[in-house]
Design a protein around this motif. Structure first.
Motif, PDB file in Angstrom:
ATOM      1  N   THR A 154       0.759  -1.183  -0.004  1.00  0.00           N
ATOM      2  CA  THR A 154       0.032  -0.077   0.068  1.00  0.00           C
ATOM      3  C   THR A 154       0.889   1.306  -0.169  1.00  0.00           C
ATOM      4  OG1 THR A 154      -1.865  -1.223   1.336  1.00  0.00           O
ATOM      5  CG2 THR A 154      -1.815   1.210   1.136  1.00  0.00           C
ATOM      6  N   LEU A 155       0.747   2.134  -0.997  1.00  0.00           N
ATOM      7  CA  LEU A 155       1.469   3.316  -0.950  1.00  0.00           C
ATOM      8  C   LEU A 155       0.609   4.673  -0.853  1.00  0.00           C
ATOM      9  CD1 LEU A 155       3.354   2.712  -4.397  1.00  0.00           C
ATOM     10  CD2 LEU A 155       4.152   1.984  -1.961  1.00  0.00           C
ATOM     11  N   ASP A 156       0.684   5.298   0.170  1.00  0.00           N
ATOM     12  CA  ASP A 156      -0.007   6.541   0.415  1.00  0.00           C
ATOM     13  C   ASP A 156       0.834   7.770  -0.042  1.00  0.00           C
ATOM     14  OD1 ASP A 156      -2.412   5.765   1.290  1.00  0.00           O
ATOM     15  OD2 ASP A 156      -1.874   5.380   3.148  1.00  0.00           O
ATOM     16  N   ILE A 157       0.528   8.439  -1.050  1.00  0.00           N
ATOM     17  CA  ILE A 157       1.150   9.593  -1.667  1.00  0.00           C
ATOM     18  C   ILE A 157       0.342  10.900  -1.295  1.00  0.00           C
ATOM     19  CG2 ILE A 157       2.137  10.731  -3.646  1.00  0.00           C
ATOM     20  CD1 ILE A 157       2.365   7.949  -4.726  1.00  0.00           C
ATOM     21  N   THR A 201     -10.000  13.282  -0.431  1.00  0.00           N
ATOM     22  CA  THR A 201      -9.825  14.641   0.112  1.00  0.00           C
ATOM     23  C   THR A 201      -9.726  14.820   1.443  1.00  0.00           C
ATOM     24  OG1 THR A 201     -12.122  15.156  -0.110  1.00  0.00           O
ATOM     25  CG2 THR A 201     -11.081  14.930  -2.004  1.00  0.00           C
ATOM     26  N   ASP A 202      -9.836  16.124   1.665  1.00  0.00           N
ATOM     27  CA  ASP A 202     -10.018  16.601   3.250  1.00  0.00           C
ATOM     28  C   ASP A 202     -11.527  16.903   3.431  1.00  0.00           C
ATOM     29  OD1 ASP A 202     -10.463  19.282   2.152  1.00  0.00           O
ATOM     30  OD2 ASP A 202      -8.269  19.613   2.896  1.00  0.00           O
ATOM     31  N   ARG A 203     -12.008  17.406   4.467  1.00  0.00           N
ATOM     32  CA  ARG A 203     -13.433  17.661   4.782  1.00  0.00           C
ATOM     33  C   ARG A 203     -13.721  19.147   4.244  1.00  0.00           C
ATOM     34  NH1 ARG A 203     -13.642  21.498   8.771  1.00  0.00           N
ATOM     35  NH2 ARG A 203     -11.917  21.616   9.941  1.00  0.00           N
ATOM     36  N   LEU A 204     -12.983  19.893   3.736  1.00  0.00           N
ATOM     37  CA  LEU A 204     -13.107  21.406   3.447  1.00  0.00           C
ATOM     38  C   LEU A 204     -14.015  21.164   2.226  1.00  0.00           C
ATOM     39  CD1 LEU A 204     -10.101  23.004   4.479  1.00  0.00           C
ATOM     40  CD2 LEU A 204     -11.908  22.810   5.723  1.00  0.00           C
ATOM     41  N   GLY A 205     -15.121  21.947   2.044  1.00  0.00           N
ATOM     42  CA  GLY A 205     -15.916  21.828   0.778  1.00  0.00           C
ATOM     43  C   GLY A 205     -16.994  20.801   0.988  1.00  0.00           C
ATOM     44  N   SER A 206     -17.857  20.735   0.160  1.00  0.00           N
ATOM     45  CA  SER A 206     -19.010  19.944   0.144  1.00  0.00           C
ATOM     46  C   SER A 206     -18.714  18.568  -0.014  1.00  0.00           C
ATOM     47  CB  SER A 206     -20.237  20.479  -1.132  1.00  0.00           C
ATOM     48  OG  SER A 206     -19.811  20.169  -2.200  1.00  0.00           O
ATOM     49  N   SER A 234      -5.886  -3.360 -15.979  1.00  0.00           N
ATOM     50  CA  SER A 234      -5.271  -3.842 -14.610  1.00  0.00           C
ATOM     51  C   SER A 234      -5.266  -2.890 -13.594  1.00  0.00           C
ATOM     52  CB  SER A 234      -3.671  -4.117 -14.878  1.00  0.00           C
ATOM     53  OG  SER A 234      -3.534  -5.284 -15.810  1.00  0.00           O
ATOM     54  N   ILE A 235      -5.802  -1.463 -13.852  1.00  0.00           N
ATOM     55  CA  ILE A 235      -6.036  -0.343 -12.774  1.00  0.00           C
ATOM     56  C   ILE A 235      -7.293  -0.024 -12.502  1.00  0.00           C
ATOM     57  CG2 ILE A 235      -5.137   1.804 -12.154  1.00  0.00           C
ATOM     58  CD1 ILE A 235      -3.030   1.504 -14.564  1.00  0.00           C
ATOM     59  N   GLN A 236      -7.586  -0.224 -11.166  1.00  0.00           N
ATOM     60  CA  GLN A 236      -8.945   0.043 -10.813  1.00  0.00           C
ATOM     61  C   GLN A 236      -8.969   1.522 -10.246  1.00  0.00           C
ATOM     62  OE1 GLN A 236     -10.571  -3.199  -8.256  1.00  0.00           O
ATOM     63  NE2 GLN A 236      -9.080  -4.691  -9.608  1.00  0.00           N
ATOM     64  N   VAL A 237     -10.083   2.085 -10.190  1.00  0.00           N
ATOM     65  CA  VAL A 237      -9.902   3.543  -9.705  1.00  0.00           C
ATOM     66  C   VAL A 237     -11.120   3.656  -8.849  1.00  0.00           C
ATOM     67  CG1 VAL A 237      -8.614   4.706 -11.417  1.00  0.00           C
ATOM     68  CG2 VAL A 237     -11.161   4.435 -11.521  1.00  0.00           C
ATOM     69  N   ASP A 238     -11.031   4.415  -7.612  1.00  0.00           N
ATOM     70  CA  ASP A 238     -11.994   4.838  -6.686  1.00  0.00           C
ATOM     71  C   ASP A 238     -11.824   6.170  -6.022  1.00  0.00           C
ATOM     72  OD1 ASP A 238     -14.343   4.393  -5.290  1.00  0.00           O
ATOM     73  OD2 ASP A 238     -13.407   3.091  -3.836  1.00  0.00           O
ATOM     74  N   GLY A 239     -12.867   6.788  -5.992  1.00  0.00           N
ATOM     75  CA  GLY A 239     -12.929   8.197  -5.238  1.00  0.00           C
ATOM     76  C   GLY A 239     -13.403   7.830  -3.826  1.00  0.00           C
ATOM     77  N   ARG A 240     -13.066   8.214  -2.665  1.00  0.00           N
ATOM     78  CA  ARG A 240     -13.817   8.229  -1.425  1.00  0.00           C
ATOM     79  C   ARG A 240     -14.142   9.427  -0.531  1.00  0.00           C
ATOM     80  NH1 ARG A 240     -11.069   2.527   0.547  1.00  0.00           N
ATOM     81  NH2 ARG A 240     -11.852   1.322  -1.236  1.00  0.00           N
ATOM     82  N   GLY A 241     -13.836  10.535  -1.447  1.00  0.00           N
ATOM     83  CA  GLY A 241     -14.154  11.769  -0.861  1.00  0.00           C
ATOM     84  C   GLY A 241     -13.418  12.167   0.386  1.00  0.00           C
ATOM     85  N   ALA A 242     -13.952  12.462   1.347  1.00  0.00           N
ATOM     86  CA  ALA A 242     -13.306  12.838   2.840  1.00  0.00           C
ATOM     87  C   ALA A 242     -13.280  11.609   3.887  1.00  0.00           C
ATOM     88  CB  ALA A 242     -14.018  13.931   3.427  1.00  0.00           C
ATOM     89  N   ALA A 243     -13.929  10.374   3.211  1.00  0.00           N
ATOM     90  CA  ALA A 243     -13.819   9.250   4.049  1.00  0.00           C
ATOM     91  C   ALA A 243     -12.477   8.897   4.579  1.00  0.00           C
ATOM     92  CB  ALA A 243     -14.535   8.103   3.336  1.00  0.00           C
ATOM     93  N   ASP A 244     -12.466   8.069   5.642  1.00  0.00           N
ATOM     94  CA  ASP A 244     -11.275   7.367   6.331  1.00  0.00           C
ATOM     95  C   ASP A 244     -10.196   8.565   6.621  1.00  0.00           C
ATOM     96  OD1 ASP A 244     -12.478   5.001   5.848  1.00  0.00           O
ATOM     97  OD2 ASP A 244     -11.717   5.108   3.897  1.00  0.00           O
ATOM     98  N   PRO A 245     -10.434   9.755   7.292  1.00  0.00           N
ATOM     99  CA  PRO A 245      -9.393  10.675   7.655  1.00  0.00           C
ATOM    100  C   PRO A 245      -8.143  10.063   8.574  1.00  0.00           C
ATOM    101  CG  PRO A 245     -11.346  10.918   9.051  1.00  0.00           C
ATOM    102  CD  PRO A 245     -11.940   9.939   8.022  1.00  0.00           C
ATOM    103  N   PRO A 263      -2.522  15.631   5.581  1.00  0.00           N
ATOM    104  CA  PRO A 263      -2.347  14.072   5.493  1.00  0.00           C
ATOM    105  C   PRO A 263      -3.620  13.349   4.985  1.00  0.00           C
ATOM    106  CG  PRO A 263      -1.515  14.882   7.500  1.00  0.00           C
ATOM    107  CD  PRO A 263      -2.330  15.957   6.962  1.00  0.00           C
ATOM    108  N   ASN A 264      -4.718  13.959   5.060  1.00  0.00           N
ATOM    109  CA  ASN A 264      -6.141  13.500   4.592  1.00  0.00           C
ATOM    110  C   ASN A 264      -6.146  13.664   3.054  1.00  0.00           C
ATOM    111  OD1 ASN A 264      -6.585  12.925   7.327  1.00  0.00           O
ATOM    112  ND2 ASN A 264      -8.160  14.802   7.538  1.00  0.00           N
TER     113      ASN A 264
END
Length: 274
Positions: A154-157, A201-206, A234-245, A263-264
């Motif tokens: 797992t790489l977090d950038i 993302t972070d929590r700022l914004g809608s 071979s690449i799956q993409v997903d967006g999770r907004g401000a989840a899992d801060p 960091p979020n």
């Protein structure tokens, strides 16, 4: 394993792969369910001119290739195909190698056929004696065992290292970070099945805008990797907004809060292996 160094040579080869994909594809053998009885071999001179960094392949990489491997694992071991088959959505990859033999270097063509699940299904050499130069690895290697996919790395950038604040346009510095981090992860992994790219993302914004931004950023990372030759399917993409801060920074938007929430704002890349 396919040699990813020096990096400039890799970029050149990846750029060639992207060019091939953009130029259209060449249909060769009649492939059904990942197999053919009558392989058609492209003329060696039709190989893309930017392949010198790959034509002398490490024999250990060839010995690791086996049926059941994912397209991403084939890419990791051998690199992108060297002809105009294309990268994504194709079932036939052709390579041109120069292998050491008792009589000197021998020019060998290698064909990998993929089934509907984009797993390697048939491995062929032209001429056939080329297989003996890699100790008959393809004839003797067992099929990859059926193992449930699992996250091997797992790489977090940090998104701030990839994008400007609130943007989904990949910065030049972000491209360099992806080159180094992702290629290193692929080099260290074994039996790679796929990549998952997840934007946060972070929590700022809608909530809606954050969700959309996280999806666009994940897609931007995928697009960049595909442009460098990584198979798109071979690449799956997903967006999770401000989840899992990762951190909790209370208060209204301010420079201090924006910095605290850094960091979020991240892109996670999971290397899935079997």
């Amino acid at each position: 394993m396919f040699n990813f160094k020096p990096l400039p040579g890799v970029l050149l080869a990846f750029a060639a792969a992207a060019t091939l994909s953009a130029c259209g594809t060449t249909t060769l053998s009649q492939v059904k369910d990942g197999h053919t009885d009558q392989p058609v071999w492209p003329a060696p001179e039709r190989a893309h001119p930017l392949i010198e960094s790959k034509i002398h392949i490490d024999l250990d990489s060839l010995r690791k290739v086996r049926t059941g491997d994912s397209k991403l694992e084939i890419y990791r071991l051998l690199g992108s195909p060297m002809y105009r088959e294309g990268i994504a959505g194709v079932h036939e990859w052709d390579y041109l190698f120069k292998l050491p033999s008792p009589q000197g270097e021998m020019q060998c063509q290698y064909k990998v056929l993929f089934d509907h699940g984009m797993q390697a299904s048939q491995l062929l050499w032209n001429p056939a004696p080329c297989a003996d130069l890699v100790a008959g690895a393809q004839a003797q290697a067992p099929a990859a065992p059926a193992v449930e996919p699992h996250v091997a790395q797992t790489l977090d950038i940090e998104a701030d290292a990839l994008f400007a604040f609130g943007s989904a346009k990949l910065a030049d510095e972000g491209a360099a970070a992806l080159e180094a981090r992702v290629l290193t992860a692929l080099r260290k992994a074994e039996q790679v099945d796929s990549l998952r790219v997840i934007g946060y993302t972070d929590r700022l914004g809608s909530a809606g805008s954050n969700q959309a931004l996280s999806e666009r950023r994940a897609q931007a990372v995928k697009s960049y990797l595909v442009s460098r030759g990584v198979p798109g399917e071979s690449i799956q993409v997903d967006g999770r907004g401000a989840a899992d801060p990762v951190v909790d920074c209370p208060g209204a938007k301010s420079p201090k809060v924006v910095e605290c929430l850094k960091p979020n704002r991240r892109v996670r890349i999971e290397v899935v292996a079997r």
